[in-house]
Enzyme design. Structure first.
Site, PDB file in Angstrom:
ATOM      1  N   CYS A  85     -10.689  -2.979  -4.084  1.00 53.95           N
ATOM      2  CA  CYS A  85      -9.658  -3.856  -4.636  1.00 53.95           C
ATOM      3  C   CYS A  85     -10.243  -5.162  -5.158  1.00 53.95           C
ATOM      4  O   CYS A  85      -9.781  -5.699  -6.161  1.00 53.95           O
ATOM      5  CB  CYS A  85      -8.567  -4.109  -3.597  1.00 53.95           C
ATOM      6  SG  CYS A  85      -7.537  -2.652  -3.309  1.00 53.95           S
ATOM      7  N   ASN A 111       0.831  -1.191   0.000  1.00 54.11           N
ATOM      8  CA  ASN A 111       0.000   0.000   0.000  1.00 54.11           C
ATOM      9  C   ASN A 111       0.874   1.252   0.000  1.00 54.11           C
ATOM     10  O   ASN A 111       1.965   1.283   0.559  1.00 54.11           O
ATOM     11  CB  ASN A 111      -1.007   0.006   1.158  1.00 54.11           C
ATOM     12  CG  ASN A 111      -0.403  -0.090   2.542  1.00 54.11           C
ATOM     13  OD1 ASN A 111       0.600  -0.760   2.757  1.00 54.11           O
ATOM     14  ND2 ASN A 111      -1.027   0.571   3.493  1.00 54.11           N
ATOM     15  N   VAL A 112       0.378   2.285  -0.700  1.00 53.54           N
ATOM     16  CA  VAL A 112       1.055   3.572  -0.802  1.00 53.54           C
ATOM     17  C   VAL A 112       0.005   4.629  -0.492  1.00 53.54           C
ATOM     18  O   VAL A 112      -0.935   4.830  -1.256  1.00 53.54           O
ATOM     19  CB  VAL A 112       1.646   3.795  -2.217  1.00 53.54           C
ATOM     20  CG1 VAL A 112       2.294   5.170  -2.316  1.00 53.54           C
ATOM     21  CG2 VAL A 112       2.647   2.691  -2.557  1.00 53.54           C
ATOM     22  N   GLU A 113       0.178   5.269   0.676  1.00 54.86           N
ATOM     23  CA  GLU A 113      -0.820   6.233   1.132  1.00 54.86           C
ATOM     24  C   GLU A 113      -0.541   7.637   0.607  1.00 54.86           C
ATOM     25  O   GLU A 113       0.563   7.949   0.152  1.00 54.86           O
ATOM     26  CB  GLU A 113      -0.853   6.266   2.665  1.00 54.86           C
ATOM     27  CG  GLU A 113      -1.323   4.970   3.257  1.00 54.86           C
ATOM     28  CD  GLU A 113      -1.375   5.000   4.772  1.00 54.86           C
ATOM     29  OE1 GLU A 113      -1.955   4.057   5.325  1.00 54.86           O
ATOM     30  OE2 GLU A 113      -0.839   5.933   5.405  1.00 54.86           O
ATOM     31  N   CYS A 157     -10.157  -5.023   0.283  1.00 55.16           N
ATOM     32  CA  CYS A 157     -11.350  -4.193   0.456  1.00 55.16           C
ATOM     33  C   CYS A 157     -12.238  -4.322  -0.785  1.00 55.16           C
ATOM     34  O   CYS A 157     -11.839  -4.913  -1.793  1.00 55.16           O
ATOM     35  CB  CYS A 157     -10.942  -2.734   0.677  1.00 55.16           C
ATOM     36  SG  CYS A 157     -10.269  -1.927  -0.803  1.00 55.16           S
ATOM     37  N   GLU A 217      -3.025  -4.392  -3.457  1.00 55.70           N
ATOM     38  CA  GLU A 217      -3.498  -5.139  -4.629  1.00 55.70           C
ATOM     39  C   GLU A 217      -3.312  -4.337  -5.907  1.00 55.70           C
ATOM     40  O   GLU A 217      -3.092  -4.905  -6.980  1.00 55.70           O
ATOM     41  CB  GLU A 217      -4.973  -5.518  -4.460  1.00 55.70           C
ATOM     42  CG  GLU A 217      -5.251  -6.346  -3.220  1.00 55.70           C
ATOM     43  CD  GLU A 217      -5.507  -5.513  -1.956  1.00 55.70           C
ATOM     44  OE1 GLU A 217      -6.063  -6.075  -1.010  1.00 55.70           O
ATOM     45  OE2 GLU A 217      -5.178  -4.305  -1.914  1.00 55.70           O
TER      46      GLU A 217
END
Length: 160
Positions: free
Chosen positions: A117, A70-72, A114, A83
């Site tokens: 995704c 994940n990249v916020e 989620c 994903e």
């Protein structure tokens, strides 16, 4: 480890493919390889806002393992799930279909994608594709039973 048979969890016998399913869940040692790959990439996650790093790994129909984390973003909306990274790497390394997927959190617990995704994944995997949960593999089609699909096939974003 339990498998998915016709959208239901069932104890899978070693060497026996799930009934009425187009996909064979990976053996325990194959899940271990995917979990290890997801853990490695999870440690590269950019998650300073939620402090919830996630790593994902998938096996492809050609046998490759593709990964993502994940990249916020400070506004959260454009945050990319792990994903998304898997799907980017899938296409950046030659395309194909996902045949198994696992996502892990910082506690090394398998977590489920989620809803957003899940919808992204359905374009790149079959409904029978196993996704590892804490209870064992679950078919992607069971996770998103009423997935939205285009009625006309497209290639590279254009109508065929």
């Amino acid at each position: 480890m339990s498998g998915t048979v016709s959208g239901r969890h069932a104890r899978e016998e070693p060497g026996r493919a799930p009934e009425a399913s187009g996909a064979t869940p990976p053996a325990d040692e194959d899940w271990a390889i995917l979990v290890a790959a997801a853990r490695t990439v999870r440690d590269r996650s950019y998650s300073p806002y939620s402090r919830y790093p996630v790593g994902a790994a998938a096996r492809t129909d050609s046998g490759r393992i593709v990964t993502g984390c994940n990249v916020e973003n400070a506004s959260f909306g454009p945050t990319l799930g792990a994903e998304c990274g898997v799907l980017s790497q899938l296409h950046a390394t030659g395309g194909g279909r996902i045949t198994a997927l696992v996502c892990v959190d910082a506690a090394d617990v398998p977590i489920l994608p989620c809803g957003r995704c899940r919808q992204l994944l359905v374009d790149h995997a079959d409904p029978e594709t196993p996704v590892l949960s804490p209870e064992g593999p679950i078919a992607l089609g069971e996770l998103l039973p009423h997935q939205w699909k285009l009625t006309e096939p497209t290639q590279h974003g254009r109508r065929a």
